[in-house]
Design a protein around this motif. Sequence first.
Motif, short mmCIF file in Angstrom:
data_model
loop_
_atom_site.label_atom_id
_atom_site.label_comp_id
_atom_site.label_asym_id
_atom_site.label_seq_id
_atom_site.Cartn_x
_atom_site.Cartn_y
_atom_site.Cartn_z
N ASP A 144 0.85 -1.20 0.00
CA ASP A 144 0.00 0.00 0.00
C ASP A 144 0.88 1.24 0.00
OD1 ASP A 144 1.05 -0.08 2.53
OD2 ASP A 144 -0.86 0.07 3.59
N THR A 145 0.30 2.38 0.28
CA THR A 145 1.08 3.63 0.25
C THR A 145 1.91 3.82 1.52
OG1 THR A 145 -0.67 4.97 1.29
CG2 THR A 145 -0.74 4.71 -1.12
N GLY A 146 1.52 3.14 2.60
CA GLY A 146 2.18 3.37 3.88
C GLY A 146 1.64 4.57 4.62
N THR A 147 0.59 5.20 4.07
CA THR A 147 0.04 6.40 4.70
C THR A 147 -0.57 6.09 6.06
OG1 THR A 147 -0.37 7.42 2.55
CG2 THR A 147 -1.60 8.29 4.41
N TYR A 148 -1.20 4.94 6.20
CA TYR A 148 -1.57 4.46 7.54
C TYR A 148 -0.37 3.70 8.08
CZ TYR A 148 -6.54 5.07 6.22
OH TYR A 148 -7.76 5.55 5.82
N GLY A 152 -2.59 2.52 12.71
CA GLY A 152 -3.74 3.23 12.16
C GLY A 152 -3.61 4.74 12.13
N ARG A 153 -2.41 5.23 12.43
CA ARG A 153 -2.19 6.67 12.36
C ARG A 153 -1.91 7.10 10.92
NH1 ARG A 153 1.25 5.62 17.61
NH2 ARG A 153 2.51 4.53 16.07
N PHE A 154 -1.92 8.40 10.68
CA PHE A 154 -1.73 8.97 9.35
C PHE A 154 -0.33 9.58 9.26
CE2 PHE A 154 -1.91 12.38 6.22
CZ PHE A 154 -2.67 11.85 5.19
N PRO A 156 1.88 11.92 7.08
CA PRO A 156 1.86 12.87 5.97
C PRO A 156 2.95 12.64 4.93
CG PRO A 156 1.53 14.01 8.06
CD PRO A 156 1.90 12.59 8.39
N GLN A 157 4.15 12.30 5.39
CA GLN A 157 5.27 12.09 4.47
C GLN A 157 4.94 11.01 3.44
OE1 GLN A 157 8.58 13.58 4.49
NE2 GLN A 157 8.79 12.52 2.54
N LYS A 158 4.33 9.92 3.87
CA LYS A 158 3.99 8.82 2.97
C LYS A 158 2.93 9.25 1.96
CE LYS A 158 6.69 5.62 4.64
NZ LYS A 158 7.77 5.00 3.81
N PHE A 159 1.95 10.01 2.41
CA PHE A 159 0.92 10.52 1.50
C PHE A 159 1.55 11.40 0.44
CE2 PHE A 159 -2.19 13.65 0.14
CZ PHE A 159 -3.34 12.89 -0.08
N GLU A 160 2.40 12.32 0.88
CA GLU A 160 3.06 13.23 -0.06
C GLU A 160 4.00 12.47 -0.99
OE1 GLU A 160 2.25 16.30 -0.39
OE2 GLU A 160 1.13 16.66 1.45
N ASP A 161 4.70 11.48 -0.46
CA ASP A 161 5.59 10.66 -1.29
C ASP A 161 4.81 10.03 -2.44
OD1 ASP A 161 7.88 11.11 0.17
OD2 ASP A 161 7.78 9.23 1.29
N PHE A 162 3.67 9.45 -2.11
CA PHE A 162 2.88 8.73 -3.10
C PHE A 162 2.49 9.64 -4.26
CE2 PHE A 162 -1.10 6.85 -4.71
CZ PHE A 162 -0.67 5.56 -4.97
N PHE A 163 1.99 10.82 -3.94
CA PHE A 163 1.58 11.74 -5.01
C PHE A 163 2.77 12.33 -5.74
CE2 PHE A 163 -2.51 11.35 -3.04
CZ PHE A 163 -3.40 11.54 -4.08
N ASN A 164 3.86 12.57 -5.02
CA ASN A 164 5.04 13.12 -5.66
C ASN A 164 5.64 12.13 -6.66
OD1 ASN A 164 6.19 15.82 -5.13
ND2 ASN A 164 8.12 14.71 -5.05
N LYS A 165 5.57 10.85 -6.32
CA LYS A 165 6.15 9.82 -7.18
C LYS A 165 5.32 9.53 -8.43
CE LYS A 165 8.57 7.17 -3.59
NZ LYS A 165 8.67 5.86 -2.90
N TYR A 166 4.00 9.58 -8.29
CA TYR A 166 3.16 9.04 -9.36
C TYR A 166 2.22 10.03 -10.04
CZ TYR A 166 4.79 4.75 -7.12
OH TYR A 166 5.58 3.77 -6.59
N SER A 167 2.10 11.24 -9.55
CA SER A 167 1.12 12.18 -10.14
C SER A 167 1.69 12.95 -11.33
CB SER A 167 0.63 13.17 -9.08
OG SER A 167 1.69 14.04 -8.69
N ASN A 168 2.99 12.84 -11.57
CA ASN A 168 3.62 13.55 -12.69
C ASN A 168 3.34 15.05 -12.68
OD1 ASN A 168 4.78 11.22 -14.13
ND2 ASN A 168 2.65 10.61 -14.46
N GLY A 169 3.39 15.62 -11.47
CA GLY A 169 3.23 17.07 -11.33
C GLY A 169 1.80 17.57 -11.29
N LYS A 170 0.84 16.66 -11.43
CA LYS A 170 -0.57 17.07 -11.40
C LYS A 170 -1.06 17.14 -9.95
CE LYS A 170 -2.05 13.64 -13.88
NZ LYS A 170 -0.74 12.95 -14.05
#
Length: 245
Positions: A144-148, A152-154, A156-170
């Motif tokens: 998974d993304t590792g965001t949890y 069960g905590r959140f 932020p670094q993992k959430f940001e990592d996921f979008f930074n890696k795969y969103s291609n700047g969008k």
Amino acid sequence: MADTQKQNLVVQTAIPEVRVTIERPPFNPQPVHRKHLPNAGTARANRAPTTTAPEGTPEWAEKHAHQTVLQQHCDFFDTDNDGIIWPLDTYRGFYALGFGFFLSLLAVLIIHANFSYPTCPTIFPDPFFRLYVDNMHKAKHGSDTGTYDNEGRFVPQKFEDFFNKYSNGKDGLTITDLWEALKGQRVIMDPIGWGGAFFEWIATYILLWPEDGVMKREDVRRVYDGSIFVDIASKRAGTAKTKAA
């Protein structure tokens, strides 16, 4: 002055010789990010903050301060707030979110068949395949993304990592980005994790169903903390519903 300059240095996250480190850059916080989202790598117990929403979802978080972010994600389906989610609760929840009869039934089969036993408070399986919210962190899977985190905590670094890696700047993810992300996050010998991640992201895409084909990161963040479920169900029902039932 020297200490300040040292703090402002950007960490090297890629090397030319290893192409994947260039293709998938992690979130590398700048000073402005650290100001609004300090200690991004530290897991938040009951809030889901990101760089674009540094306070998370304030009213929702205050109301659910007694729950982890993962438990908040499940709260919509716990219709009577007893900490137990029956298969019928899940069916009603998915149906209220617009998944229809067959997809809602499929969701029940996948979720309760895989996650009931890990959340059981005893060593014996639950004969009704119920989910126990207090133990929901035990249902966390790999790939998974590792965001949890494992409690069960959140994170932020993992959430940001996921979008930074795969969103291609969008400001979000297309279905093509999502496919690349699913491949990129897979770990070896983890079929349950692969299947779980695939189901969760496809369900999220169907839930949000973006008109422009891009799942917005803020909408995804609100899926993580569960705050978006009430809004979507309410809009579909045309009422101010607060629960699925």
